[in-house]
Design a protein around this motif. Structure first.
Motif: not given
Length: 220
Positions: A30-36
């Motif tokens: 799945x497209x990765x969501x960077x740490x936010x």
């Protein structure tokens, strides 16, 4: 007799070309969501659908993860110490095709001692914790139609982590970071690709059958 042997060879080659279907798997990230730094993450995650040209889809497994890093810093302006209960409820939710995956956990679930204000300086204490949330779901039957596309699919990912602390003259600063990632696994039946020799055997057999048929027609 010769005709029967040739016919048998052609039938063998044809059966080899048909082959038996065999189970196979393919995995896409799945497209990765960077740490936010968040109290709430709400984004779309895309992933590759299953191309029907690969074969017959028999099962789908979807897994999502979120690494949450929670930190709390207390500043005590009282002249006496305090022991405070701190916690960060965190949840992970993915609105996937036809269903919703979700899971939750409580981070920093502890009693935290903080010293008193001394010489005009507030007492300080901090605590941090890292935790990985994971949710998974399997699909079969009619639900497989949701994934049968050569294009991409979208799902909505929500990650939340927040808390409140009410204590006179004690300030709590929470710092929460979260990311998102995962993968989808497709299980399918794919017919084997015939070897070039099999095609050659079939074509040669068909050619021989044609020649024999011609000779039989002439001699009749």
């Amino acid at each position: 007799m010769k005709l029967n042997k040739i016919t048998s060879a052609v039938l063998v080659a044809a059966s080899l070309m048909a082959g038996a279907a065999h189970a196979d798997t393919v995995v896409y990230d799945l497209s990765k969501i960077d740490s936010t730094k968040v109290n709430l993450v709400d984004v779309l995650m895309t992933f590759q659908g299953f191309d029907p040209a690969k074969g017959t889809l028999t099962a789908v497994s979807l897994d999502i993860y979120s690494d949450i890093d929670a930190t709390v810093v207390l500043a005590n302006k009282n002249t006496s110490d305090r022991t405070l209960n701190v916690s960060v409820p965190a949840s992970l939710k993915l609105v996937a095709p036809g269903a919703t995956l979700s899971t939750s956990a409580t981070l920093l679930n502890t009693a935290l001692w903080v010293g008193p204000k001394t010489n005009g300086v507030a007492g300080a204490a901090s605590e941090s914790e890292k935790y990985t949330l994971h949710a998974s779901m399997s699909y079969d039957g009619a639900d497989l139609l949701l994934f049968r596309t050569a294009g991409t699919l979208n799902s909505e990912l929500s990650v939340s982590a927040s808390t409140t602390l009410n204590e006179d003259k004690v300030k709590a600063v929470y710092s929460n970071f979260a990311n998102g990632y995962g993968h989808v696994t497709y299980t399918f039946n794919a017919a084997p690709v015939p070897e070039p020799e099999t095609y050659g055997m079939l074509l040669a057999g068909l050619a021989m059958l044609g020649l024999v048929a011609k000779r039989n027609k002439r001699s009749a």
